[in-house]
Design an enzyme around this catalytic site. Structure first.
Site, mmCIF file in Angstrom:
data_model
loop_
_atom_site.group_PDB
_atom_site.id
_atom_site.type_symbol
_atom_site.label_atom_id
_atom_site.label_comp_id
_atom_site.label_asym_id
_atom_site.label_seq_id
_atom_site.Cartn_x
_atom_site.Cartn_y
_atom_site.Cartn_z
ATOM 1 N N SER A 16 10.889 21.752 28.379
ATOM 2 C CA SER A 16 9.874 21.099 27.551
ATOM 3 C C SER A 16 10.090 19.588 27.463
ATOM 4 C CB SER A 16 9.959 21.678 26.130
ATOM 5 O OG SER A 16 9.238 20.889 25.222
ATOM 6 N N LYS A 62 16.208 23.864 23.984
ATOM 7 C CA LYS A 62 15.772 23.555 25.361
ATOM 8 C C LYS A 62 16.779 22.614 26.026
ATOM 9 C CE LYS A 62 12.079 26.029 25.607
ATOM 10 N NZ LYS A 62 12.036 27.202 26.507
ATOM 11 N N TYR A 109 14.451 23.855 17.805
ATOM 12 C CA TYR A 109 13.733 24.375 18.987
ATOM 13 C C TYR A 109 13.979 23.446 20.176
ATOM 14 C CZ TYR A 109 10.144 24.546 22.485
ATOM 15 O OH TYR A 109 9.509 24.557 23.691
HETATM 16 C C1 WQD Z 1 -0.144 17.859 19.049
HETATM 17 C C2 WQD Z 1 -0.704 16.687 18.267
HETATM 18 C C3 WQD Z 1 0.054 16.567 15.987
HETATM 19 C C4 WQD Z 1 -1.947 20.175 14.588
HETATM 20 C C5 WQD Z 1 3.999 21.194 21.125
HETATM 21 C C6 WQD Z 1 4.958 22.289 20.943
HETATM 22 C C7 WQD Z 1 6.252 21.937 21.615
HETATM 23 C C8 WQD Z 1 6.004 21.514 23.048
HETATM 24 C C9 WQD Z 1 4.980 20.411 23.137
HETATM 25 C C10 WQD Z 1 6.414 23.353 24.511
HETATM 26 C C11 WQD Z 1 0.358 16.039 17.373
HETATM 27 C C12 WQD Z 1 -1.452 16.787 16.061
HETATM 28 C C13 WQD Z 1 -1.490 19.161 15.409
HETATM 29 C C14 WQD Z 1 -2.836 19.874 13.530
HETATM 30 C C15 WQD Z 1 -2.773 17.573 14.147
HETATM 31 N N1 WQD Z 1 5.559 22.615 23.828
HETATM 32 N N2 WQD Z 1 -1.908 17.888 15.188
HETATM 33 N N3 WQD Z 1 -3.219 18.574 13.352
HETATM 34 O O1 WQD Z 1 3.817 18.880 18.326
HETATM 35 O O2 WQD Z 1 3.128 17.927 20.571
HETATM 36 O O3 WQD Z 1 4.426 20.051 20.420
HETATM 37 O O4 WQD Z 1 3.818 20.886 22.471
HETATM 38 O O5 WQD Z 1 7.569 23.212 24.619
HETATM 39 O O6 WQD Z 1 7.016 23.095 21.556
HETATM 40 O O7 WQD Z 1 5.144 22.453 19.571
HETATM 41 O O8 WQD Z 1 2.010 19.961 19.721
HETATM 42 O O9 WQD Z 1 -0.202 20.882 19.164
HETATM 43 O O10 WQD Z 1 1.569 20.832 17.355
HETATM 44 O O11 WQD Z 1 0.529 18.702 18.106
HETATM 45 O O12 WQD Z 1 -3.131 16.394 13.956
HETATM 46 O O13 WQD Z 1 -3.290 20.765 12.734
HETATM 47 O O14 WQD Z 1 -1.712 17.162 17.400
HETATM 48 O O15 WQD Z 1 0.368 15.621 14.983
HETATM 49 O O16 WQD Z 1 0.129 14.643 17.380
HETATM 50 P P1 WQD Z 1 3.361 19.089 19.706
HETATM 51 P P2 WQD Z 1 0.954 20.185 18.537
#
Ligand code: WQD
Length: 343
Positions: A126, A155, A151
């Site tokens: 990741s 990784k 988490y």
């Molecule tokens: C994306 C963006 C939030 C929800 C995920 C996985 C991690 C890795 C990478 C695999 C961020 C914003 C989110 C919401 C929002 N994958 N957001 N409102 O945090 O980049 O990480 O992908 O390994 O394990 O968790 O993904 O989809 O949670 O957030 O504004 O209700 O969307 O702040 O900027 P993230 P995400």
């Protein structure tokens, strides 16, 4: 056909990879404990392929159970290891659950692979290993940093285990794929993301809001140093990501891979949260109800991939647009509604 063991193969990325493996002429064998997915994933895979895929319902931390599968499934040419928990927030609350499962399952799998002389592994890593990168876009040489969550740390630890194994002279050759943000669903809308409960991730929250399951999306912060103040991510269509695993397996089986190789798997383009929302609205014609809220602790402000290495050495590039990915996510959400199987 070459037999490929796919741990976590009934999960989100796993199920899409199983489909692409069959379409590439491989024989995938699924291992899954169904702790983070549902049986209907197997039906969705079968609907797409027109045939069922063998699935062993075991836990990958159980070496004895793994051994039984390796004894039963003779001639395994390689393994793709997806089985892991991935909820960042949950990992902060329950670190031991994450270290036991994510690290323990890899160690058990590697030990059994060595016993059965299965020496090709694709590992699900990741972009979280990069932490908050000092420079963008991130390349595979961008320093790995202290993870923002248990988490992410699992990784990082798994990558270190695989590197130590390669240095030890083990016959196991590994390709670790560092995913950016997987989104979307198979164009058939028969398989997709199955978030259990309130979604942590952006895109399932968007589709559930548009479907009226959630009242409104909260965008976590618009005061970041970006074009519109919201965070930047590299959103990669899950089918493109699945295809990258087939390319990685091809490379391992061709004998061209070094003992251990790392590749970023993203689009190479960063989009803000607001741009992602606008792409969803353009792709679906749905108006999304959202508000701006406070930042989410632990969020990386900006990250997206430099995909030069995968392009040049794997010959792999993503093909789907952000709009296509969003449309596929919406079609999957509608499939869930229509089959009223939404949990
Ligand atoms: C994306 C963006 C939030 C929800 C995920 C996985 C991690 C890795 C990478 C695999 C961020 C914003 C989110 C919401 C929002 N994958 N957001 N409102 O945090 O980049 O990480 O992908 O390994 O394990 O968790 O993904 O989809 O949670 O957030 O504004 O209700 O969307 O702040 O900027 P993230 P995400």
């Amino acid at each position: 056909m070459k037999k490929i063991l796919v741990t976590g193969g009934a999960g989100y990325i796993g199920s899409h990879t199983v489909v692409e493996l069959v379409e590439a002429g491989y024989e995938p064998i699924i291992i899954d404990n169904f702790s983070n997915t549902e049986e209907r994933s197997l039906q969705g895979i079968a609907d797409i392929l027109g045939r069922e895929v063998i699935c062993h319902r075991i836990d990958c931390t159980d070496a004895a159970a793994l051994r039984q599968v390796f004894e039963q499934e003779t001639g395994i040419a390689g393994v793709i290891h997806f089985a892991a928990y991935k909820a960042v927030g949950e990992s902060v609350a329950e670190p031991l659950k994450y270290y036991h499962n994510n690290v323990g399952s890899l160690v058990a799998l590697l030990q059994v692979m060595e016993e059965f002389k299965v020496d090709k592994l694709v590992f699900s890593s990741s972009c979280t290993v990069y932490g908050i990168p000092a420079e963008l876009p991130v390349t595979e040489q961008t320093p790995v940093q202290k993870a923002n969550s248990p988490y992410g740390n699992t990784k990082k630890i798994c990558e270190e285990i695989l590197t130590d194994l390669a240095t030890s002279g083990s016959d196991i050759h590994t390709i670790a794929l560092r995913y950016f943000n997987p989104i979307g669903a198979h164009p058939s809308a028969k398989i997709g993301e199955l978030p259990l409960g309130v979604p942590n991730n952006l895109v399932p929250f968007i589709t559930q809001t548009a479907a009226g399951i959630r009242q409104e999306l909260t965008i976590f912060g618009d005061d970041y140093d970006t074009q519109d103040g919201t965070c930047i991510r590299d959103y990669v269509h899950v089918v493109d990501l699945a295809k990258a695993h087939v390319v990685a397996i091809d490379r391992l089986l061709s004998g061209k891979a070094d003992n251990i190789e790392f590749f970023n798997v993203g689009t190479g383009t960063g989009n803000t949260v607001l741009e992602a929302v606008q792409a969803f609205e353009r792709a679906t014609g749905e108006k999304l109800n959202y508000k701006i809220g406070p930042r989410r602790p632990g969020d990386v402000p900006k990250i997206y991939a430099d995909v030069t290495k995968a392009t040049e050495e794997l010959g792999f590039k993503t093909t789907s647009t952000l709009e296509e990915a969003m449309k596929s996510a919406w079609d999957w959400q509608m499939h869930l509604q229509n089959t009223s199987e939404q949990v």
